[in-house]
Scaffold this motif. Structure first.
Motif, PDB file in Angstrom:
ATOM      1  N   THR A 171      -5.636  -8.142   0.098  1.00  0.00           N
ATOM      2  CA  THR A 171      -5.407  -8.465  -1.305  1.00  0.00           C
ATOM      3  C   THR A 171      -5.057  -7.225  -2.123  1.00  0.00           C
ATOM      4  OG1 THR A 171      -7.758  -8.219  -1.825  1.00  0.00           O
ATOM      5  CG2 THR A 171      -6.986 -10.427  -1.200  1.00  0.00           C
ATOM      6  N   ARG A 172      -4.325  -7.449  -3.209  1.00  0.00           N
ATOM      7  CA  ARG A 172      -3.905  -6.323  -4.038  1.00  0.00           C
ATOM      8  C   ARG A 172      -5.080  -5.553  -4.645  1.00  0.00           C
ATOM      9  NH1 ARG A 172       1.263  -4.791  -7.470  1.00  0.00           N
ATOM     10  NH2 ARG A 172       0.371  -3.004  -8.542  1.00  0.00           N
ATOM     11  N   PRO A 173      -6.137  -6.187  -5.156  1.00  0.00           N
ATOM     12  CA  PRO A 173      -7.243  -5.391  -5.704  1.00  0.00           C
ATOM     13  C   PRO A 173      -7.814  -4.387  -4.704  1.00  0.00           C
ATOM     14  CG  PRO A 173      -7.449  -7.649  -6.432  1.00  0.00           C
ATOM     15  CD  PRO A 173      -6.336  -7.631  -5.420  1.00  0.00           C
ATOM     16  N   PHE A 174      -7.885  -4.769  -3.427  1.00  0.00           N
ATOM     17  CA  PHE A 174      -8.372  -3.804  -2.439  1.00  0.00           C
ATOM     18  C   PHE A 174      -7.328  -2.717  -2.197  1.00  0.00           C
ATOM     19  CE2 PHE A 174      -9.038  -2.265   1.925  1.00  0.00           C
ATOM     20  CZ  PHE A 174     -10.328  -1.783   1.782  1.00  0.00           C
ATOM     21  N   ILE A 175      -6.067  -3.086  -2.088  1.00  0.00           N
ATOM     22  CA  ILE A 175      -5.016  -2.085  -1.917  1.00  0.00           C
ATOM     23  C   ILE A 175      -5.036  -1.107  -3.090  1.00  0.00           C
ATOM     24  CG2 ILE A 175      -2.523  -1.727  -1.721  1.00  0.00           C
ATOM     25  CD1 ILE A 175      -3.868  -2.984   0.760  1.00  0.00           C
ATOM     26  N   ASN A 176      -5.390  -1.585  -4.266  1.00  0.00           N
ATOM     27  CA  ASN A 176      -5.478  -0.704  -5.444  1.00  0.00           C
ATOM     28  C   ASN A 176      -6.526   0.386  -5.284  1.00  0.00           C
ATOM     29  OD1 ASN A 176      -3.532  -2.174  -6.811  1.00  0.00           O
ATOM     30  ND2 ASN A 176      -5.006  -3.414  -7.954  1.00  0.00           N
ATOM     31  N   GLY A 222       1.554 -10.335   1.188  1.00  0.00           N
ATOM     32  CA  GLY A 222       2.485  -9.218   1.344  1.00  0.00           C
ATOM     33  C   GLY A 222       1.856  -7.994   1.951  1.00  0.00           C
ATOM     34  N   TYR A 223       0.528  -7.987   2.111  1.00  0.00           N
ATOM     35  CA  TYR A 223      -0.169  -6.826   2.674  1.00  0.00           C
ATOM     36  C   TYR A 223      -0.641  -7.189   4.083  1.00  0.00           C
ATOM     37  CZ  TYR A 223      -0.076  -5.551  -2.257  1.00  0.00           C
ATOM     38  OH  TYR A 223       0.322  -5.273  -3.545  1.00  0.00           O
ATOM     39  N   GLN A 224       0.234  -6.950   5.069  1.00  0.00           N
ATOM     40  CA  GLN A 224       0.008  -7.402   6.440  1.00  0.00           C
ATOM     41  C   GLN A 224      -0.607  -6.292   7.287  1.00  0.00           C
ATOM     42  OE1 GLN A 224       3.378  -9.276   8.253  1.00  0.00           O
ATOM     43  NE2 GLN A 224       2.406  -9.427  10.267  1.00  0.00           N
ATOM     44  N   PRO A 225      -1.794  -6.491   7.845  1.00  0.00           N
ATOM     45  CA  PRO A 225      -2.471  -5.429   8.598  1.00  0.00           C
ATOM     46  C   PRO A 225      -1.743  -5.053   9.888  1.00  0.00           C
ATOM     47  CG  PRO A 225      -4.031  -7.110   7.882  1.00  0.00           C
ATOM     48  CD  PRO A 225      -2.655  -7.664   7.655  1.00  0.00           C
ATOM     49  N   ILE A 226      -1.859  -3.758  10.215  1.00  0.00           N
ATOM     50  CA  ILE A 226      -1.371  -3.245  11.501  1.00  0.00           C
ATOM     51  C   ILE A 226      -2.421  -2.391  12.202  1.00  0.00           C
ATOM     52  CG2 ILE A 226       1.047  -3.226  10.761  1.00  0.00           C
ATOM     53  CD1 ILE A 226       0.712  -0.130  10.391  1.00  0.00           C
ATOM     54  N   LYS A 227      -3.529  -2.133  11.555  1.00  0.00           N
ATOM     55  CA  LYS A 227      -4.477  -1.114  12.024  1.00  0.00           C
ATOM     56  C   LYS A 227      -4.899  -1.309  13.480  1.00  0.00           C
ATOM     57  CE  LYS A 227      -9.122   0.684  10.941  1.00  0.00           C
ATOM     58  NZ  LYS A 227     -10.168   0.784   9.904  1.00  0.00           N
TER      59      LYS A 227
END
Length: 612
Positions: free
Chosen positions: A299-304, A363-368
């Motif tokens: 989610t965007r708040p976490f990406i922030n 839109g924030y797709q994990p790759i880790k």
């Protein structure tokens, strides 16, 4: 590593382990097992079956976290969907196996140091067993011997959290003091330093849980926090472990999760795989498939919360609210690009933007935890080792324990949080503690916390350990379970009904359209739709709070032009959290077998998770 895996796979447990209520069975070859070190080692290998597999480990966190959107709400937080009738986890067969070993590991043919080493490993796994039970159910019966069918303990009530956790701490102390193995080239075995690292994890959980849940127990929260710091410090001072930096700021962090062999300079213990032995996991399959997994998107708040490279909060930047995907990913903590698909990410040599064609919601797709080759995507084919314990967590445990105690110094900060941020390319604020609160981070996540040091330690823990299985327990110990109810917001969308090149790679990636007419107009704008549709996803969205569609566009709160994606907002009300959900209900069948076991508060008489 292959030899150890083969031993795990081929070892037929010579004990017939039983549930707490089953009749124990005799086993053959007891003398052969317990009179030689080879026998003890073989027996101890059976305990490793308690650890998560690679497939369970790569999915352990994605259902119950506050920073991800999924296509199905976990039943534990879905209104009236969870109760004692469907609860599980009250299995005791592993405990009996461990206790049987400890009781019988006393052969006079072996010296005390050898016996205590293997007892230490067994007591590590008993602590592992009870840590899981206490974090799940709270008070549980303490049992330290293999029970027979006539033992009264089969029908004993639950023991206090105080008693059980003190016993867990005793087990971990014994493990730390008596396990003789200090290094393991495979990175897959329990060593002395793994025991210390686990002890720091357990003590931090217990200390903060007691503090924020205001538990009045004999052993104070501060005592547990000091234990956490001490246990972590042992690893920091004596293990020889360090943060891995060999691949540079742009790659070192993710390398820890994509190598087939654990990077043992930092990783203390990992779940390993082997294509030769067919021991594989399904990270790529679940994290790229539109149908196999739950399509976890951050989610965007976490990406922030990812800092800028100068060490300042992203949300202190003017205009951050309406920055598009490409712009928001620039000059950020390098872990961002090693955790999700960002501009410049490639798969098999081709640009790979977030996949809106069937996977990503936000839109924030994990790759880790994934490998970059597409050949791993269609089945359980992953060979990469996944860490269970690594040095970074130990640093975070130490920093948080001391921050909670109010004793974290600038020197402590520099060698823990500062070191982690420096590896991620951050240049500012790495040598001294913060003195001001980040208002965005505080207000969105932890409004009750006013200490800037504690807030920044929590930020760092979220960023460094995300997707590794810690977040749900962190939210529970901080008494922040209500964060699981936050709406799932995604990236900023500047325009609709136009093709968008998200990563500026030169090809269009997605069209968010609001009508058939809008889609047709957008296709014209691509210039060559037949060529563009191979990479350009078309995503229908509705606008406004009143929409019933799961994927919507919500206008930015500051009134700027454009929209935020939001997933499943019409069903936000179906997610619930209440005080009782900090513990799980004890399965109903347990009280039938043992009437002396009482149900956890709020879950009595079949009550469901109704948010109370």
């Amino acid at each position: 590593m292959k030899k150890i895996l083969y031993t795990f796979l081929s070892f037929a447990l010579l004990l017939a382990s039983c549930d707490l209520y089953e009749e124990p069975k005799d086993e053959a070859g007891k003398e052969a097992i317990f009179s030689s070190e080879a026998g003890l080692k073989t027996y101890v290998y059976s305990f490793y079956n308690m650890l998560p597999s690679g497939s369970s480990l790569n999915q352990i966190e994605v259902d119950l976290v506050d920073f991800g959107a999924i296509n199905n709400i976990n039943t534990f937080i879905s209104e009236n969907a969870y109760n004692e009738e469907i609860s599980g986890g009250w299995s005791w067969s592993n405990l009996r196996n461990i206790n049987y070993f400890i009781e019988n590991c006393n052969s006079e043919k072996l010296d005390a140091a050898t016996l205590n080493n293997y007892i230490g490993v067994a007591r590590f796994f008993r602590a592992w067993f009870y840590y899981d039970k206490v974090t799940t159910f709270g008070d549980v019966p303490w049992i330290d011997k293999p029970l027979d069918v006539e033992d009264e303990e089969l029908y004993a009530p639950r023991d206090s959290r105080e008693l059980v956790m003190e016993k867990v701490y005793e087990d971990l102390q014994f493990a730390c003091n008596n396990i003789t193995t200090t290094s393991d080239a495979t990175g897959s075995m329990v060593t002395k330093w793994v025991a210390y690292a686990f002890a720091s994890r357990v003590c931090l959980f217990e200390g903060t849980f007691r503090k924020y849940h205001e538990l009045s127990l004999s052993t104070s929260a501060d005592t547990w926090l000091q234990r956490a710091a001490t246990m972590a410090e042992n690893v920091m001072n004596d293990s020889g472990k360090k943060l891995y930096t060999g691949a540079g700021t742009a790659k070192s962090y993710r390398t820890l999760f994509t190598n087939d062999d654990p990077e043992t300079s930092e990783i203390l213990m990992a779940v390993v795989s082997s294509s030769d032995l067919g021991v594989l996991h399904n990270a790529n399959w679940k994290w790229t498939s539109p149908t196999y997994g739950n399509r976890f998107s951050m989610t965007r708040p976490f990406i922030n919360t990812y800092l800028q490279l100068d060490g300042t909060p992203y949300t202190s930047k003017a205009g951050w609210e309406s920055e598009d995907f490409y712009t928001e990913c620039q000059n950020r903590d390098y872990r961002l690009a090693q955790t999700i698909r960002t501009p410049g990410y490639t798969r098999d040599g081709q640009a790979a933007a977030p996949d809106f064609s069937g996977y990503s919601f936000t839109g924030y797709q994990p790759i880790k935890l994934c490998l970059d080759g597409k050949g791993y995507d269609d089945a359980a084919l992953n060979t990469n080792a996944l860490p269970l314990f690594r040095y970074a967590e130990v640093l975070l445990n130490y920093a948080e324990a001391k921050a909670e105690l109010g004793t974290l110094t600038d020197a402590d900060w520099a060698k823990t949080i500062g070191a982690l941020r420096a590896r991620a390319g951050i240049t500012g604020g790495i040598s001294t503690k913060p003195t001001t609160v980040d208002n965005y981070f505080q207000s969105f996540y932890f409004p009750e916390i006013n200490d800037p040091v504690i807030l920044e330690v929590r930020r760092e823990r979220g960023v460094e350990l995300c997707l590794e299985g810690f977040r749900f327990n962190d939210l529970r110990r901080w008494k922040s379970g209500d964060l699981l109810l936050k709406s799932w917001y995604g990236m900023y969308v500047p325009e609709v009904n136009v093709p968008i090149d998200l990563d500026h790679s030169g090809s269009y990636d997605v069209i968010f359209y609001t009508s058939d007419e809008g889609l047709e107009a957008a296709k014209v704008l691509t210039g060559d739709w037949d060529a563009a549709k191979a990479t350009c996803a078309t995503v229908y969205v509705e606008q406004g709070e009143g929409s019933s569609k799961q994927l919507q566009l919500i206008e930015p709160v500051d009134g700027a032009e454009g929209y935020y994606l939001t997933w499943d907002k019409p069903n936000d009300y179906k997610r619930v959290w209440g005080e009782k959900q900090y513990l799980y209900p004890i399965p109903a069948t347990v009280m039938v077998k043992n009437p002396n076991i009482a149900q956890n508060p709020g879950w009595e008489n079949g009550a469901s998770n109704d948010g109370n």
